[in-house]
Design a protein around this motif. Structure first.
Motif, PDB file in Angstrom:
ATOM      1  N   UNK A  49      -0.281  -4.464 -10.461  1.00  0.00           N
ATOM      2  CA  UNK A  49       0.601  -5.270  -9.618  1.00  0.00           C
ATOM      3  C   UNK A  49       0.683  -4.691  -8.202  1.00  0.00           C
ATOM      4  N   UNK A  50       0.866  -3.398  -8.123  1.00  0.00           N
ATOM      5  CA  UNK A  50       0.953  -2.739  -6.814  1.00  0.00           C
ATOM      6  C   UNK A  50      -0.375  -2.866  -6.072  1.00  0.00           C
ATOM      7  N   UNK A  51      -1.476  -2.680  -6.779  1.00  0.00           N
ATOM      8  CA  UNK A  51      -2.797  -2.828  -6.155  1.00  0.00           C
ATOM      9  C   UNK A  51      -2.978  -4.241  -5.612  1.00  0.00           C
ATOM     10  N   UNK A  52      -2.590  -5.251  -6.387  1.00  0.00           N
ATOM     11  CA  UNK A  52      -2.714  -6.635  -5.940  1.00  0.00           C
ATOM     12  C   UNK A  52      -1.884  -6.894  -4.688  1.00  0.00           C
ATOM     13  N   UNK A  53      -0.665  -6.371  -4.661  1.00  0.00           N
ATOM     14  CA  UNK A  53       0.200  -6.541  -3.487  1.00  0.00           C
ATOM     15  C   UNK A  53      -0.454  -5.888  -2.271  1.00  0.00           C
ATOM     16  N   UNK A  84       6.427  -0.104  -5.810  1.00  0.00           N
ATOM     17  CA  UNK A  84       6.308  -1.561  -5.795  1.00  0.00           C
ATOM     18  C   UNK A  84       7.279  -2.173  -4.777  1.00  0.00           C
ATOM     19  N   UNK A  85       8.497  -1.675  -4.722  1.00  0.00           N
ATOM     20  CA  UNK A  85       9.475  -2.180  -3.744  1.00  0.00           C
ATOM     21  C   UNK A  85       9.014  -1.926  -2.315  1.00  0.00           C
ATOM     22  N   UNK A  86       8.429  -0.760  -2.072  1.00  0.00           N
ATOM     23  CA  UNK A  86       7.909  -0.462  -0.729  1.00  0.00           C
ATOM     24  C   UNK A  86       6.776  -1.419  -0.376  1.00  0.00           C
ATOM     25  N   UNK A  87       5.919  -1.709  -1.350  1.00  0.00           N
ATOM     26  CA  UNK A  87       4.810  -2.637  -1.097  1.00  0.00           C
ATOM     27  C   UNK A  87       5.349  -4.041  -0.807  1.00  0.00           C
ATOM     28  N   UNK A  88       6.369  -4.435  -1.539  1.00  0.00           N
ATOM     29  CA  UNK A  88       6.950  -5.764  -1.325  1.00  0.00           C
ATOM     30  C   UNK A  88       7.678  -5.873   0.008  1.00  0.00           C
ATOM     31  N   UNK A  89       8.134  -4.738   0.539  1.00  0.00           N
ATOM     32  CA  UNK A  89       8.842  -4.763   1.821  1.00  0.00           C
ATOM     33  C   UNK A  89       7.904  -4.548   3.007  1.00  0.00           C
ATOM     34  N   UNK A  90       6.600  -4.666   2.752  1.00  0.00           N
ATOM     35  CA  UNK A  90       5.576  -4.561   3.796  1.00  0.00           C
ATOM     36  C   UNK A  90       5.543  -3.187   4.452  1.00  0.00           C
ATOM     37  N   UNK A 149       4.927   3.864   3.614  1.00  0.00           N
ATOM     38  CA  UNK A 149       5.854   4.329   2.581  1.00  0.00           C
ATOM     39  C   UNK A 149       5.183   4.321   1.207  1.00  0.00           C
ATOM     40  N   UNK A 150       4.404   3.290   0.933  1.00  0.00           N
ATOM     41  CA  UNK A 150       3.680   3.212  -0.341  1.00  0.00           C
ATOM     42  C   UNK A 150       2.754   4.412  -0.487  1.00  0.00           C
ATOM     43  N   UNK A 151       1.961   4.659   0.520  1.00  0.00           N
ATOM     44  CA  UNK A 151       1.008   5.770   0.458  1.00  0.00           C
ATOM     45  C   UNK A 151       1.722   7.121   0.384  1.00  0.00           C
ATOM     46  N   UNK A 152       2.855   7.249   1.078  1.00  0.00           N
ATOM     47  CA  UNK A 152       3.636   8.488   1.026  1.00  0.00           C
ATOM     48  C   UNK A 152       4.201   8.716  -0.371  1.00  0.00           C
TER      49      UNK A 152
END
Length: 80
Positions: free
Chosen positions: A26-30, A59-65, A69-72
């Motif tokens: 899911x995270x990868x798709x986002x 996942x929340x960081x990815x959804x918030x664009x 933050x995701x990579x961190x």
């Protein structure tokens, strides 16, 4: 451990692995849709994460664009 208990434990393990993989997918798709992908190293680290709370944060960081933050979060979870 009787046969029934071993079978139930096996099903629980398989279900948990599928659930964990689902979060990573899911995270990868986002990330693919919003940012055009993610580094292979981060994807490999993401697939190793077993903590559901960490996966939800990512996942929340990815959804918030928030790509950085995701990579961190992925990098921090790898060092833990």
């Amino acid at each position: 451990m009787d046969l029934r208990s071993r079978i139930e434990a096996s099903y629980k393990r398989i279900a948990q692995e599928a659930y964990d993989k689902g979060y990573a997918d899911s995270i990868k798709d986002i990330m693919d849709l919003r940012f055009g992908g993610m580094p292979d190293e981060s994807l490999a680290a993401l697939r190793e994460i077993k903590d559901v709370a960490v996966m939800r944060s990512i996942q929340n960081a990815a959804l918030s664009w928030d790509r950085d933050e995701v990579l961190t979060l992925i990098a921090q979870s790898r060092s833990a």
